[in-house]
Design a protein around this motif. Structure first.
Motif, PDB file in Angstrom:
ATOM      1  N   GLU A 231       0.800  -1.229   0.000  1.00 13.13           N
ATOM      2  CA  GLU A 231       0.000   0.000   0.000  1.00 13.13           C
ATOM      3  C   GLU A 231       0.833   1.279   0.000  1.00 13.13           C
ATOM      4  O   GLU A 231       0.316   2.348  -0.296  1.00 13.13           O
TER       5      GLU A 231
ATOM      6  N   SER B 140       2.300   4.052  -7.327  1.00  8.38           N
ATOM      7  CA  SER B 140       1.195   3.495  -8.105  1.00  8.38           C
ATOM      8  C   SER B 140       1.578   3.432  -9.579  1.00  8.38           C
ATOM      9  O   SER B 140       2.614   3.936  -9.988  1.00  8.38           O
ATOM     10  N   LYS B 141       0.715   2.856 -10.368  1.00  8.83           N
ATOM     11  CA  LYS B 141       0.954   2.772 -11.816  1.00  8.83           C
ATOM     12  C   LYS B 141       1.097   4.187 -12.398  1.00  8.83           C
ATOM     13  O   LYS B 141       1.978   4.465 -13.204  1.00  8.83           O
ATOM     14  N   SER B 142       0.223   5.089 -11.936  1.00  7.71           N
ATOM     15  CA  SER B 142       0.267   6.454 -12.475  1.00  7.71           C
ATOM     16  C   SER B 142       1.584   7.135 -12.099  1.00  7.71           C
ATOM     17  O   SER B 142       2.121   7.942 -12.843  1.00  7.71           O
TER      18      SER B 142
END
Lengths: 583, 178
Positions: free
Chosen positions: A87, A91-93
């Motif tokens: 977590e 992230s992908k972005s």
């Protein structure tokens, strides 16, 4: 296992020093076999503080928005339990932001330890220097750089190889290499990032420039506002000296070169070549009439190469890989990459290095993730106070020197300040004019007086005293300043005003004709009004007003005299019926 | 004019306040260096916190540069101060990105709280506020840097409340230390 903590200025400002301490504490307390180290800014400034954990297999796990609390969990679960904390990972972005870029100048930033020369050598550092010393001579270096098509990244876009060739051709035995690290353009910070994250790369570029023209001394003119960059540069210079890359008889050759640091004392105009050299000479940083040009008579009257940090940072790549490979990146007339500092009302702020010719849309929307808070895009200011603003219709424009100058903007240093629908373009123009007026050195009349006059007019406009004629006057002044100023600062000072008038004429007219700021940002245009239907005529506001601007009979709606109202808003506070509003 | 340094003509009570010899070592170091004047002024400001009249006169004496030239330089560059500075220097960024993100509102809040405006020092000598062009932390806009004898620290993503909290933190620290 290695733990690398991002410590550029932005990382430190987001609290990465505390994160480093926390990791060190945990590693010591738990006797972990892990090395804690630092790295520069990776460029995803919006995700700071960033921590990279290199596992023993070489795989890297990147954690973002770290806090001291998160460190506890990462240590327990990942370092001790070998299970990454999903977590907290990027992230992908977040990875997209970096993967969509092509990096040359910023390649090592955020990946190597800038305070350890061995890290730079490990990723191929100083190979280009060896090649330049042992396989090339001044002439072939200049030719290679010219063939690469590299153009100065500081704004003008002058062909670097050509500049070097001109200096090399001078007969004076003493020549200088000067690096402009006085990144004064508000909104640009790629040079800071290179100096903080990969200082050896620009040093290597400068040393190669020294070989190319036969100079023995290089100067770095760096802003005093960048204390961390100065510290890391000093460290890098002393390490390079220890390792024999700088100093007498570099790598055993006949070539000797030293690099000195000059701290800029805070003057934007010193980004201009002749002002910068005047400042290194210990004088007021004022530009002089050219010719003679800097390549003929620059620092201390000697032939001088003057390039900025980013330009020098491209040199090792060109020398190591050859001009042909470099030309394969970017477009024909502007080869290579350019780093842009993406800031303002955009989702992902940070440094974006892309091939020349990439469109604005790709940079702002694909890489930058679009406008913050789902607002609409309004404009982007490119090139800082010397650049122009570009609207939606230019979003597919290719980002390169020639396309931008055709539409009245410029690459400049590469600041991209994105503005959303709530930004008042008149006040932005005023902001830049304020800046250039203050930074004008005062030597030539058009710039000194012209910027002052334009600023006065803009002040009238944002405060509701403007007239339509004044807009024409602005254009006339802009034309005069642009054509008659002595140096680049004056010649480009009016660009923000001209481009905002051209693109946002309606907004200017709203300010002067309707006396209204469409975005509501100009405080000077706000009015205090009494709503007739709500006012009971109690007289409380009348007593509260310190300048007696309110009048009216008892039990009848009161009125505010706009000419004497100072907008102190005391009447709003006094009203019990919410009958007074600011609009 | 030459003797001004030792015998200040105004009644500022600053006579002999500055140990001018502190500069000697550096002056000697850069004696043969071309273009050393800005370095000297930077060093002097490091030592004394600003450029007092006596110090400028002393530098003029030692280097042979006229005082007019030195004042010319000292007033040209924003880095140099001719007045003493507070214990903490607040450098509030007014770069483009910070401006778009509301740095003016933060300036207003700080000015109101400390009762000073740009370039001024609080009566208690704790804070000086300077608007600066750009600190290069644009992605954390709005930003300010606070510099004191312990070094400098940058604070980003400011709001009016956050900026005042930080400044109050310094106030408390100073009070405890005193």
């Amino acid at each position: 296992m290695k733990i690398a903590i991002g410590q550029g200025s932005c990382g430190i400002a987001s609290g990465s020093k505390k994160i480093e301490e926390a990791f060190r504490r945990h590693v010591a307390e738990n006797n972990l076999q892990a090395e804690v180290t630092i790295t520069g800014c990776i460029g995803s400034c919006y995700l700071e503080p960033i921590v990279d954990i290199y596992q023993d297999g070489g795989q890297m796990v990147r954690y973002v928005h770290m806090t001291e609390d998160k460190v506890d969990k990462v240590v327990r679960q990942h370092l001790m339990g070998h299970e990454p904390v999903e977590e907290y990972r990027i992230s992908k972005s977040g990875t997209d932001f970096l993967e969509k870029q092509t990096r040359i100048a910023l390649k090592n930033c955020g990946l190597i330890n800038p305070e350890d020369i061995r890290d730079y050598i490990k990723v191929g550092g100083y190979k280009a220097l060896k090649k330049a010393i042992f396989e090339m001579d001044g002439k072939t270096i200049c030719q290679e750089v010219e063939k690469s098509g590299l153009r100065g990244r500081g704004g003008g876009g002058f062909p670097t190889g050509k500049k070097w060739g001109l200096v090399a051709a001078q007969t004076d035995p003493i020549k200088y290499v000067v690096c402009n690290a006085d990144e004064g353009d508000p909104g640009a910070f790629m040079d800071r990032s290179v100096m903080e994250g990969d200082p050896h790369k620009m040093l290597e570029g400068m040393i190669i420039a020294g070989i190319a023209i036969g100079a023995q001394i290089g100067y770095i003119y760096v802003r005093a506002e960048y204390p961390l960059a100065v510290k890391r540069l000093k460290k890098a210079i002393s390490q390079a000296e220890e390792w024999g890359f700088l100093g007498k008889n570099i790598l055993g050759s006949k070539f000797s070169f030293e690099i000195r640091i000059n701290l800029g004392a805070g003057a934007f105009v010193c980004g201009e070549g002749s002002a910068l050299t005047a400042s290194i000479e210990g004088n007021r940083g004022m530009p002089r009439v050219k010719p003679p040009r800097t390549v003929e008579q620059g620092l201390f009257g000697k032939p001088t190469i003057l390039n900025n940090v980013e330009t020098f940072s491209h040199i090792p790549f060109i020398i190591a890989n050859g001009a042909q490979i470099y030309r394969g990146i970017g477009i024909d007339k502007s080869p290579g990459t350019k780093a842009f500092a993406l800031t303002g009302n955009v989702n992902k702020t940070g440094l974006v290095e892309v091939p020349m010719g990439t469109s604005l849309r790709e940079v702002i929307f694909d890489i930058g993730g679009g406008i913050k808070n789902n607002k609409a895009f309004k404009a982007v200011q490119i090139g800082g106070p010397s650049g122009g603003c570009l609207t939606e219709k230019y979003l597919d424009l290719s980002l390169d020197f020639d396309s931008l100058s055709k539409v009245g903007a410029m690459v400049g240093s590469g600041g991209l300040v994105v503005m959303d629908e709530e930004t008042c373009m008149v006040s932005i123009a005023k902001f830049f004019m304020d800046f250039t007026e203050q930074e004008s050195c005062g030597k030539c009349v058009p710039c000194r007086e012209g910027t002052h006059l334009m600023n006065e007019i803009l002040d009238d406009i944002v405060n509701g005293r403007g007239t339509k004629e004044q807009i024409d006057m602005l254009m006339e002044l802009a034309d005069t300043i642009t054509t008659t100023s002595l140096c680049g600062l004056g010649k480009t000072a009016a660009l923000p005003v001209m481009s905002t008038i051209r693109e946002f004429q309606d907004e200017y007219y709203a300010h002067v004709v309707e006396k209204r700021c469409p975005t509501g940002k100009c405080k000077g245009l706000k009015r205090i009004e009494i709503i007739v239907g709500k006012c009971k005529g109690c007289g409380l506001c009348l007593d509260a007003c310190p300048v007696n601007a309110i009048s009216g009979k008892r039990r009848q709606p009161h009125v505010i005299d706009k000419s004497s109202c100072t907008k102190c808003k005391l009447c709003i506070d006094s009203c019990k019926f919410d009958a007074i509003v600011e609009i | 004019m030459k003797d001004r340094g030792d015998n200040c003509a105004c009644d500022c009570q600053n006579k002999d306040k500055f140990e001018l010899s502190q500069l000697d070592e550096f002056l000697d170091e850069v004696k043969d260096m071309q273009g050393s004047l800005i370095h000297i002024l930077q060093k002097a400001q490091d030592i004394y916190g600003y450029l007092p009249r006596e110090v400028i006169a002393y530098i003029s004496d030692k280097t042979g540069c006229t005082q007019a030239k030195i004042y010319g330089i000292a007033t040209f560059y924003t880095q140099f101060r001719l007045k003493p500075m507070g214990k903490n220097l607040i450098m509030l960024c007014q770069g483009t990105a910070c401006h778009v993100s509301g740095s003016k509102d933060i300036e207003e809040a700080i000015c109101k709280d400390l009762k000073i405006s740009d370039g001024e020092t609080t009566v208690d000598g704790l804070f000086t506020l300077n608007n600066v062009a750009c600190l290069g932390c644009c992605s954390l806009a709005p930003v300010m840097m606070i510099q004191n004898k312990d070094g400098e620290e940058t604070y980003g993503n400011l709001t009016e409340a956050k900026a005042l909290d930080i400044i109050n933190g310094f106030k408390m620290k100073m009070e405890q230390g005193a």
